[in-house]
Design a protein around this motif. Structure first.
Motif, mmCIF file in Angstrom:
data_model
loop_
_atom_site.group_PDB
_atom_site.id
_atom_site.type_symbol
_atom_site.label_atom_id
_atom_site.label_comp_id
_atom_site.label_asym_id
_atom_site.label_seq_id
_atom_site.Cartn_x
_atom_site.Cartn_y
_atom_site.Cartn_z
ATOM 1 N N PHE A 128 0.789 -1.229 0.000
ATOM 2 C CA PHE A 128 0.000 0.000 0.000
ATOM 3 C C PHE A 128 0.827 1.287 0.000
ATOM 4 C CE2 PHE A 128 0.295 -0.610 4.659
ATOM 5 C CZ PHE A 128 0.576 0.688 5.091
ATOM 6 N N ILE A 129 2.108 1.236 0.456
ATOM 7 C CA ILE A 129 2.923 2.455 0.442
ATOM 8 C C ILE A 129 3.193 2.927 -0.993
ATOM 9 C CG2 ILE A 129 5.191 3.421 0.991
ATOM 10 C CD1 ILE A 129 3.337 3.293 3.364
ATOM 11 N N PRO A 130 3.613 2.047 -1.931
ATOM 12 C CA PRO A 130 3.778 2.511 -3.319
ATOM 13 C C PRO A 130 2.475 3.055 -3.896
ATOM 14 C CG PRO A 130 4.864 0.398 -3.009
ATOM 15 C CD PRO A 130 4.048 0.640 -1.775
ATOM 16 N N VAL A 132 11.244 8.588 11.645
ATOM 17 C CA VAL A 132 10.064 8.548 10.781
ATOM 18 C C VAL A 132 10.515 8.533 9.324
ATOM 19 C CG1 VAL A 132 7.935 9.705 10.103
ATOM 20 C CG2 VAL A 132 8.707 9.806 12.501
ATOM 21 N N ASN A 133 10.019 7.565 8.565
ATOM 22 C CA ASN A 133 10.345 7.488 7.137
ATOM 23 C C ASN A 133 9.589 8.583 6.378
ATOM 24 O OD1 ASN A 133 12.016 4.903 6.687
ATOM 25 N ND2 ASN A 133 10.346 4.237 8.042
ATOM 26 N N ILE A 134 10.322 9.292 5.540
ATOM 27 C CA ILE A 134 9.741 10.383 4.749
ATOM 28 C C ILE A 134 9.812 10.017 3.271
ATOM 29 C CG2 ILE A 134 9.900 12.825 4.156
ATOM 30 C CD1 ILE A 134 9.104 12.316 7.030
ATOM 31 N N SER A 135 8.685 10.124 2.583
ATOM 32 C CA SER A 135 8.661 9.799 1.149
ATOM 33 C C SER A 135 9.186 10.979 0.335
ATOM 34 C CB SER A 135 7.235 9.470 0.702
ATOM 35 O OG SER A 135 6.458 10.659 0.616
ATOM 36 N N ALA A 136 9.620 10.681 -0.872
ATOM 37 C CA ALA A 136 10.148 11.724 -1.749
ATOM 38 C C ALA A 136 9.086 12.764 -2.056
ATOM 39 C CB ALA A 136 10.678 11.090 -3.035
ATOM 40 N N ARG A 137 7.870 12.299 -2.351
ATOM 41 C CA ARG A 137 6.799 13.237 -2.703
ATOM 42 C C ARG A 137 6.466 14.131 -1.513
ATOM 43 N NH1 ARG A 137 1.697 11.765 -6.463
ATOM 44 N NH2 ARG A 137 0.658 13.789 -6.429
ATOM 45 N N GLN A 138 6.479 13.568 -0.336
ATOM 46 C CA GLN A 138 6.185 14.329 0.876
ATOM 47 C C GLN A 138 7.288 15.360 1.136
ATOM 48 O OE1 GLN A 138 6.127 11.795 4.271
ATOM 49 N NE2 GLN A 138 5.310 13.348 5.690
ATOM 50 N N PHE A 139 8.548 14.916 1.018
ATOM 51 C CA PHE A 139 9.671 15.800 1.332
ATOM 52 C C PHE A 139 9.782 16.971 0.357
ATOM 53 C CE2 PHE A 139 14.179 16.974 0.903
ATOM 54 C CZ PHE A 139 14.448 17.374 2.197
ATOM 55 N N HIS A 140 9.560 16.692 -0.936
ATOM 56 C CA HIS A 140 9.751 17.732 -1.947
ATOM 57 C C HIS A 140 8.525 18.625 -2.107
ATOM 58 C CE1 HIS A 140 13.698 16.448 -3.123
ATOM 59 N NE2 HIS A 140 13.290 15.202 -3.372
#
Length: 737
Positions: free
Chosen positions: A537-539, A578-586
């Protein structure tokens, strides 16, 4: 010789010299006198007849003069010095369109057109000053509600009563003026920018204008006397010209687009109009051709077409043109009953190339990929670029047999894989790129165009899921996967509000057993399907954009928990990763989001640790560096997750403010099993120590692994050996809170 008697001596003597009366009666008799009288009477009668004849002749001449005067082809006027008409003939009256009585004593100035009125006053004064000198000029005069052009011959004279007058001969020259205007217009038109060629009935060139010589490059003397065949481009066959001349001879004209050749050999397009000229008997005497060079227009049309239907970067057909060709291919497939195929090609890790080397390098790669794709297909196939790094290839006429069509499509797909796996030279950079290819077959109109494109896209994602750099054909299992995926995405949208997402915590500890913190892990407990793996579900959350709202919720929950933990002595030192996704970070507002959460929770920022994957870091290195520096100023810590599994640049790594490297579990799992992986672990530990970074190993499952890590300088661990991921309540019981 006797003397000749004088005239006096010869004249008869009526009286004596002495003056006496005659001695006898007269010498003429009465009869003679009567004869003389009769003769004189006859003479008078003859003279009277002559006078009558002369009088009749004079009257005839006078009438003839009057006729000549009144009905002359020109008008006659006599003007008084003040410009009044004192005499005029009928022709003059007709020219003005008025009765003669209405013109007598009328000022000629009232009959002059407004635009010539001032000029007429000056001309009248000038003419009257030069007696006996003929003046001529032209005026625009009135005729009812219209005007006519007139030529005036003016002669100043003195009348019998010694009064000055102006005798005027008036000629209507309107037709001449009109004819001159038409000639001028014709001359201007002939020398217009449109090329003109005139030939005789045998198509021999008689005349061309300057525009024609400019267009063709030939001088006029090089064309006159020859036929238009000199301009033949060779692009039209005899049938074309035969039909053209048949149309001209049948209808009198022809027009259309045609290709000609200039003197320098250049082939160019022009718009040609040919008109036949006939005499009064209907026989063709000449042909007139109007030639317009449409090279620029054709170039503009081609440019517009290129912009509308072709990708400006690669010059490949764009999506619009592909859809048009695909529609035609489906119709052709219906007739031939042969399969075609769509190949959906996506370049792996293209975004990283753009971010690391710049968009210019990405553009060069796309151009080179386009050339290689064209080289891999047949001449009649279509290679199109859909945008970004996505290409679609349409293959036609593969086979009537499904298996054979599949085999041919696969062969081309594999050829593309081999070609795109070869190194690319991007300026001074050698670059490796791999594609993921999805393939679907089509025939007739069994499926809509959108369905076919979706199937090819689905198959491409199947190739990516299979590890990338491969190809996959669409099948029904894929469709079921897509349907299930869509259903899962719909459920995921409500997972947050329905409280289905849970936070799990996995302990992180030192070699001496002291707990230093935990990694926050996300779990989804579906009401029907039970626990769904994050790998599933994460992808999906990433692709759908839901990761931003989910990521914010995880950060809020982590900060809230740190707030509670700081009230207990044995937990206030703990860090949460906490894991940060690329879309969230950018996302543009990420920095403000972190600041708001830290202020709201009122916690020490260094207790929050953000974990990044290597792909996030190097997706957009400049944005990453800027944001990390700002967050570092707040006290937030950073850990580089799964280190060693990607393609990190050591140059960038030394510039980024990471506090910790996390050794990927795939290497830890092979400690003591694969020598190469064992060496990698040792190398990562040594590099982290040299860079002054903390190091932690994830996936520690055995005591042997922990012992090896401790022996080589890694003193922090995470894995099932120390504790599996567990719900908050269980984790806090473990901590004895």
């Amino acid at each position: 010789m006797p003397n000749k008697p004088t005239e006096m001596e010869q004249r008869p003597k009526l009286h004596t010299e002495t003056g006496d009366r005659p001695a006898g009666p007269p010498s003429h008799s009465v009869e003679e006198l009567l004869n003389e009288l009769r003769a004189h009477q006859i003479e008078l009668e003859m003279q009277n007849e002559e006078l009558q004849r002369i009088r009749a002749a004079l009257e005839t001449a006078h009438n003839r003069y009057l006729d000549l005067y009144e009905f002359a082809p020109v008008g006659y006027l006599t003007l008084a010095p003040d410009g009044r008409i004192v005499e005029l003939n009928l022709t003059a009256a007709r020219l003005f369109g008025l009765e003669r009585n209405n013109l007598l004593n009328c000022q000629l100035a009232t009959l002059v057109a407004h635009q010539d009125s001032d000029r007429w006053r000056l001309l009248l004064k000038s003419a009257l000053r030069h007696e006996g000198e003929l003046k001529n000029f032209e005026l625009l005069l009135k005729r009812g509600d219209s005007h006519f052009h007139a030529h005036l011959d003016c002669l100043p004279v003195m009348t019998e009563d010694k009064t000055p007058a102006l005798r005027i001969t008036l000629t209507d020259i309107s037709k001449n003026v009109y004819a001159e205007e038409q000639l001028r217009l014709a001359a201007v038109a002939f020398e217009a920018q449109e090329g003109i060629m005139i030939t005789d009935a045998d198509k021999v060139i008689l005349q061309v204008n300057r525009a024609f010589t400019d267009i063709t490059g030939y001088r006029a003397d090089e064309l006159i006397g020859r036929t238009p065949h000199i301009l033949n481009s060779g692009r039209h066959n005899e049938t074309f010209y035969a039909e053209m001349w048949n149309c001209i001879n049948r209808t009198g004209s022809w027009q259309g687009e045609i290709w000609d050749r200039r003197k320098n050999g250049e082939i160019y397009p022009k718009w040609l109009t040919i008109n036949a000229v006939k005499n009064s008997e209907g026989v063709i005497t000449h042909y007139v051709g109007l030639h317009t060079d449409i090279s620029e227009r054709k170039a503009s049309e081609e440019e517009i077409k290129q912009l509308a239907y072709y990708d400006p970067l690669t010059s490949l057909p764009n999506r619009r043109l592909l859809l048009d060709r695909l529609q035609q291919a489906l119709a052709a497939s219906s007739r031939s009953e042969k399969y075609g195929a769509l190949l959906f090609i996506d370049l792996d890790n293209f975004k990283s190339l753009n971010d690391n080397l710049g968009h210019d390098m990405g553009d060069i790669l796309l151009q080179q990929v386009a050339k290689r794709l064209i080289a891999c297909v047949r001449e009649g196939d279509t290679v199109s670029r859909q945008g970004g790094d996505e290409f679609i290839i349409m293959l036609e006429d593969l086979s009537e047999n499904t298996e054979e069509a599949t085999a041919k499509a696969k062969t081309i797909g594999e050829k593309i894989l081999i070609s795109l796996n070869q190194s690319f030279q991007l300026s001074n950079h050698e670059y490796k790129s791999t594609p993921s290819i999805g393939i679907t077959l089509y025939i007739d109109h069994q499926h809509t165009i959108n369905t076919l494109l979706k199937r090819a896209d689905t198959a491409m994602y199947g190739a990516k899921a299979a590890g990338r750099n491969t190809l996959r054909f669409f099948d029904q299992d894929m469709q079921e996967t897509v349907t299930a995926r869509a259903s899962l995405e719909a459920d995921l949208r409500f997972a947050l509000e329905k409280n289905q997402l849970k936070l799990y915590f996995q302990r992180q500890a030192r070699h001496d057993g002291l707990t230093i913190g935990a990694e926050v892990l996300l779990r989804w407990e579906h009401p029907e399907r039970g626990f769904i793996s994050p790998l599933e579900f994460i992808p999906l959350a990433e692709e759908s954009g839901l990761i931003e709202s989910i990521g914010r919720w995880v950060l809020e929950a982590a900060c809230a928990k740190l707030k509670l933990w700081q009230d207990h002595a044995h937990t206030r030192h703990l860090q949460l990763a906490v894991n940060i996704s690329a879309r969230q970070f950018h996302h543009i507002g990420f920095i403000e989001q972190i600041c708001t959460l830290l202020d709201k929770a009122a916690i020490d920022a260094n207790r929050l640790k953000l974990e990044f994957t290597e792909s996030l870091v190097f997706d957009n290195i400049y944005d990453t560096l800027t944001k990390m520096q700002r967050l570092k100023e707040l006290g937030v810590g950073f850990s580089l997750d799964d280190f060693g599994s990607g393609y990190s640049s050591l140059t960038y790594l030394t510039q980024l403010p990471f506090d910790q490297l996390k050794i990927d579990q795939s290497f830890v799992r092979n400690i003591g099993i694969k020598p190469a992986d064992t060496v990698v672990v040792q190398t990562i530990i040594g590099m982290a120590n040299n860079l002054g970074m903390d190091i932690i190993a994830e996936g520690v499952e055995t005591e042997q692994q922990r012992a090896f890590l401790k022996r080589h300088g890694c003193h922090a661990y995470q894995g099932n050996l120390l504790g599996k991921a567990m719900p908050l309540e269980e984790f806090e019981r473990f901590l004895e809170i």
